[in-house]
Design an enzyme around this catalytic site. Structure first.
Site, mmCIF file in Angstrom:
data_model
loop_
_atom_site.group_PDB
_atom_site.id
_atom_site.type_symbol
_atom_site.label_atom_id
_atom_site.label_comp_id
_atom_site.label_asym_id
_atom_site.label_seq_id
_atom_site.Cartn_x
_atom_site.Cartn_y
_atom_site.Cartn_z
ATOM 1 N N GLU A 1 0.850 -1.185 0.000
ATOM 2 C CA GLU A 1 0.000 0.000 0.000
ATOM 3 C C GLU A 1 0.891 1.243 0.000
ATOM 4 O OE1 GLU A 1 -3.341 2.125 2.933
ATOM 5 O OE2 GLU A 1 -2.158 0.402 3.619
ATOM 6 N N GLU B 1 -8.590 9.246 6.803
ATOM 7 C CA GLU B 1 -8.558 8.325 7.930
ATOM 8 C C GLU B 1 -8.798 9.151 9.195
ATOM 9 O OE1 GLU B 1 -5.674 4.637 6.692
ATOM 10 O OE2 GLU B 1 -4.730 6.402 7.587
#
Length: 377
Positions: free
Chosen positions: A157, A240
């Site tokens: 990622e 996030e």
């Protein structure tokens, strides 16, 4: 709208005049119809499509506190984000918009997964809206895997932190700095237990930026955390949040992946080498049917085929057969059903649909099979 049959009794002229007046009124009503309303999603893993090509997802996985996102024409905003989680652990969610595939949810017409050495460029543009009364990062995620998987966590990622507010930090530890895309970034490297993570953190907040995703992919390959024969599976932009987060917004998002940049003479297994589309129609006043045949001219089969094309303004799909066609207007994508999801090399699949139109009837354009541009027969 139902199709009116011709009246065979006298007063045809009057009836024709009434029909013309009705058509004018209907056209005026259509012209002044309001734009499609925004869509609010509160289900933890709920999603919707915007622009006929991207997926907006709520993606609340780290907390039981309510969270809702509202999808707009160009992005999304966080409408509700209750609760908090410790800042030394994982965030509570990742509301985001993406191009590609996320746990089998693939955006319409995407050509992802695509092999890295078969991508010539992946231009993207993002505009964020920030708040000050929350703890969060603005994270642009790029997912890579050795296989063209669409069903779960990938091997690597890449995270681009456009902004961070509060006492949070990326996974792992800082391993230096790097200049990527003409900007300087702090570079962090680590693992979350499921996948490797390479993070690029902006020294100060970036509100908007247009860049090439492949600059970050190539930097990741150069650091030994991916390989050229791996696959780019998903490109995502969102937040996030650890605490609160209502009001955060992706004002706009765009992502394009251009294939065809691989080694000369080396085929790209992520899609067909060539495709041809035959588009036959039967047209009447205000309506039509289309029979579409797509041929795979490549040397390998196309699994999970998706044919994307742009319907002219005023055209709308009302029903389809032998394929799913979504959305009903604009840039649409036809996808194979359970019994016809593969097109073998040299073979074809045929599907059809019925639709309505206003104004002058025209043929669609921009046909592409799993991201590869098709010719028309």
């Amino acid at each position: 709208m139902r199709r009116l049959r011709h009246h065979t009794r006298p007063l045809r002229g009057l009836f024709a005049t009434l029909l013309t007046a009705f058509a004018v009124v209907a056209a005026l009503m259509t012209a002044t119809a309001p734009a499609q309303a925004d869509t609010t999603i509160c289900e933890p893993y709920g999603s919707t499509t915007i622009q006929g090509r991207y997926v907006v997802q709520n993606n609340r996985w780290g907390s039981s506190a309510p969270q809702c996102v509202t999808a707009t024409d160009t992005g999304f905003r966080v409408a509700q984000a209750d609760g908090s989680v410790p800042t030394n652990g994982a965030p509570k969610s990742y509301p985001s918009v993406f191009n590609g595939c996320h746990y089998t949810n693939c955006s319409p017409g995407t050509n992802l997964p695509a092999r890295i050495n078969g991508i010539s460029g992946a231009p993207s543009s993002i505009s964020y809206g920030y708040v000050s009364d929350a703890v969060y990062n603005a994270s642009y995620d790029i997912w890579l895997d050795p296989t063209p998987r669409t069903d779960g966590v990938n091997r690597t990622e890449i995270m681009i932190w456009f902004n961070k507010v509060g006492p949070i930090q990326p996974i792992g530890s800082q391993v230096g700095t790097a200049t990527v895309g003409g900007r300087t970034w702090q570079v962090w490297s680590g693992s979350n237990g499921s996948n490797d993570v390479l993070s690029f953190v902006a020294p100060s907040a970036i509100g908007s930026w247009s860049f090439d995703v492949m600059d970050f992919v190539r930097e990741t390959v150069a650091r030994g955390m991916a390989r050229d024969d791996w696959y780019l599976t998903s490109i995502q932009a969102g937040f996030e949040p650890w605490q609160n987060g209502a009001g955060l917004a992706v004002n706009s998002f765009s992502s394009t992946v251009n294939t065809g940049g691989g080694t000369p003479g080396e085929p790209d297994p992520s899609g067909p080498a060539a495709c041809t589309v035959s588009y036959a129609t039967h047209v009447w006043q205000g309506g039509f049917t289309a029979n579409v045949t797509v041929k795979n001219g490549g040397s390998s089969a196309v699994d999970g085929w998706k044919l994307a094309f742009s319907l002219p303004s005023g055209q709308r799909v009302t029903n389809a057969w032998n394929a799913s066609v979504t959305p009903s207007s604009g840039t649409v994508t036809a996808s194979g059903l359970n019994n016809n999801t593969q097109i073998a090399s040299g073979a074809s699949q045929t599907f059809g649909f019925q639709g309505t139109y206003s104004g002058t009837f025209a043929q669609p354009n921009g046909f592409s099979l799993n991201g590869t541009t098709c010719t028309t027969a």
